[in-house]
Enzyme design. Sequence first.
Site, PDB file in Angstrom:
ATOM      1  N   TYR A 103       6.609  47.329   9.778  1.00  0.00           N
ATOM      2  CA  TYR A 103       7.474  47.414   8.591  1.00  0.00           C
ATOM      3  C   TYR A 103       7.121  48.682   7.796  1.00  0.00           C
ATOM      4  O   TYR A 103       5.971  48.850   7.386  1.00  0.00           O
ATOM      5  CB  TYR A 103       7.234  46.143   7.775  1.00  0.00           C
ATOM      6  CG  TYR A 103       7.678  46.138   6.343  1.00  0.00           C
ATOM      7  CD1 TYR A 103       8.986  46.425   5.975  1.00  0.00           C
ATOM      8  CD2 TYR A 103       6.778  45.786   5.327  1.00  0.00           C
ATOM      9  CE1 TYR A 103       9.373  46.384   4.648  1.00  0.00           C
ATOM     10  CE2 TYR A 103       7.163  45.734   3.998  1.00  0.00           C
ATOM     11  CZ  TYR A 103       8.457  46.043   3.666  1.00  0.00           C
ATOM     12  OH  TYR A 103       8.851  45.997   2.351  1.00  0.00           O
ATOM     13  N   ASP A 188       1.097  38.433   7.930  1.00  0.00           N
ATOM     14  CA  ASP A 188       2.238  38.396   7.029  1.00  0.00           C
ATOM     15  C   ASP A 188       3.310  37.543   7.710  1.00  0.00           C
ATOM     16  O   ASP A 188       3.907  37.971   8.698  1.00  0.00           O
ATOM     17  CB  ASP A 188       2.719  39.840   6.786  1.00  0.00           C
ATOM     18  CG  ASP A 188       3.930  39.914   5.860  1.00  0.00           C
ATOM     19  OD1 ASP A 188       4.667  38.907   5.744  1.00  0.00           O
ATOM     20  OD2 ASP A 188       4.149  40.983   5.269  1.00  0.00           O
ATOM     21  N   ILE A 190       6.150  36.255   6.448  1.00  0.00           N
ATOM     22  CA  ILE A 190       7.312  36.200   5.564  1.00  0.00           C
ATOM     23  C   ILE A 190       8.580  35.739   6.295  1.00  0.00           C
ATOM     24  O   ILE A 190       9.495  35.213   5.684  1.00  0.00           O
ATOM     25  CB  ILE A 190       7.519  37.583   4.890  1.00  0.00           C
ATOM     26  CG1 ILE A 190       8.632  37.555   3.848  1.00  0.00           C
ATOM     27  CG2 ILE A 190       7.779  38.664   5.888  1.00  0.00           C
ATOM     28  CD1 ILE A 190       8.740  38.845   3.027  1.00  0.00           C
ATOM     29  N   LYS A 231      12.807  36.162   2.236  1.00  0.00           N
ATOM     30  CA  LYS A 231      13.615  36.120   3.469  1.00  0.00           C
ATOM     31  C   LYS A 231      14.092  34.704   3.771  1.00  0.00           C
ATOM     32  O   LYS A 231      15.271  34.485   4.001  1.00  0.00           O
ATOM     33  CB  LYS A 231      12.793  36.640   4.659  1.00  0.00           C
ATOM     34  CG  LYS A 231      12.093  37.949   4.418  1.00  0.00           C
ATOM     35  CD  LYS A 231      13.054  39.080   4.126  1.00  0.00           C
ATOM     36  CE  LYS A 231      12.297  40.321   3.699  1.00  0.00           C
ATOM     37  NZ  LYS A 231      13.167  41.407   3.291  1.00  0.00           N
TER      38      LYS A 231
END
Length: 426
Positions: A103, A188, A190, A231
């Site tokens: 990312y 992470d 998410i 998200k």
Amino acid sequence: MVQMLLSRKAACNAHGQDSSYFLGWEEYEKNPYDPDTNPTGIIQMGLAENQALADFMGQLRGNKVELEWRNLVLTAGSTSANETLIFCLAEPGEAFLLPTPYYPGFDRDLKWRTGADIVPIRCSSSNGFRITKRAVEKAYRQARKQSLRVKGVLVTNPSNPLGTSLTGGEIRTLLDFALAKDVHLISDEIYAGTAFAGSGGGYVSVLEVMQGHPLHSDLAGRVHVVYSLSKDLGLPGFRVGALYSGNAAVVAAATKMSSFGLVSSQTQYLLAALLSDRDFTARYVAENKRRIAERHGRLVEGLRRAGVECLESDAGLFCWVDMRPLLLADTFEAEMELWRKVVYEVGLNISPGSSCHCGEPGWFRLCFANMTADTLDVALRRLQDFVASSGRGGGRHPATDGRPRGPIRLARWMMMGLSSSCERGY
Ligand SMILES: Cc1ncc(COP(=O)(O)O)c(C=O)c1O
């Protein structure tokens, strides 16, 4: 021993948390009022609960792990959670290893204010960008060569930009590495609620794999999970995230740091009410996954019709698309040239792999979830037209002898029935 691995900031006591203002909160946590079970306890008059979010995170993990709300620190989104963890775990100039592609926001979130460094773990298309022990060890050696002390590995599971979930084997490799090198592992997660393949998808949380690891107790203080509602609930503007850690010193330091990115009480109150409705969240997550799977299928099918393939994926709001056959050369310059065409001529904003530190030119990330199905169809038609016209238009390449020019990949392109397009380029 894991305590020794924290940053000086996490270990020092200069925050002022020891004032009675904060101690009252701690006392409440030790002795919370309950009208039935603890009627003489302390009544909380200002702090919202983390319980609802911890339960929701457990729900997204198929209730296979029980998250302890005391290990959770609320943050203003995952952006803040990731930075806070780096502040807790690393000094300026120390490094985290990250698998590529990753990312693009991590360059800002992990490095910019913390002064920490990122060393890439080079993953390649040859094995579908999977993380191998060899690649992790290589990155570690590279960091050492650069005189960087490695403090941990950070992964995104499911991955942005790949849209794939880590396998149990990959996670075990990372856990074993963390133990062997005495470092941390940040995951992470998410996109946990977007894993759409099958019932639970291929996604498995690092917390679940850690639970089954024979050295579970040695791992607990070095494994940290990042999450947010941006998200899975489509609420990026609410700025609600969290870090979850079994390391009490990290939780304490992160709690102090969270003063700089608090979630408003009103937001907490609203979301606690929403997340506490387990029937609603279960239905919401199931319906969300169903729609993501449908939209994902629509994109993959449309790309295929245009002769474009993408990495097989099982999560996320995007696809990792293989546009190598459209490159004029196997270089990042050619990737940027293609990107400019797609943005300015075709009218599609897509992300080139180089912006995600992908080591191979020609991969692009396409988001499919931030538009209506009709808009996605318009985008796909534009892409199909672009690919088709690039073959007919006799672009800037003079046609040569009719054989594919340059990279062998062109042969694969021709196999897709688009030979004429590639001989001439666009
Ligand atoms: C992997 C990853 N981590 C963190 C973030 C930031 O999310 P938030 O809005 O919760 O700060 C994003 C946003 O795209 C992301 O993809």
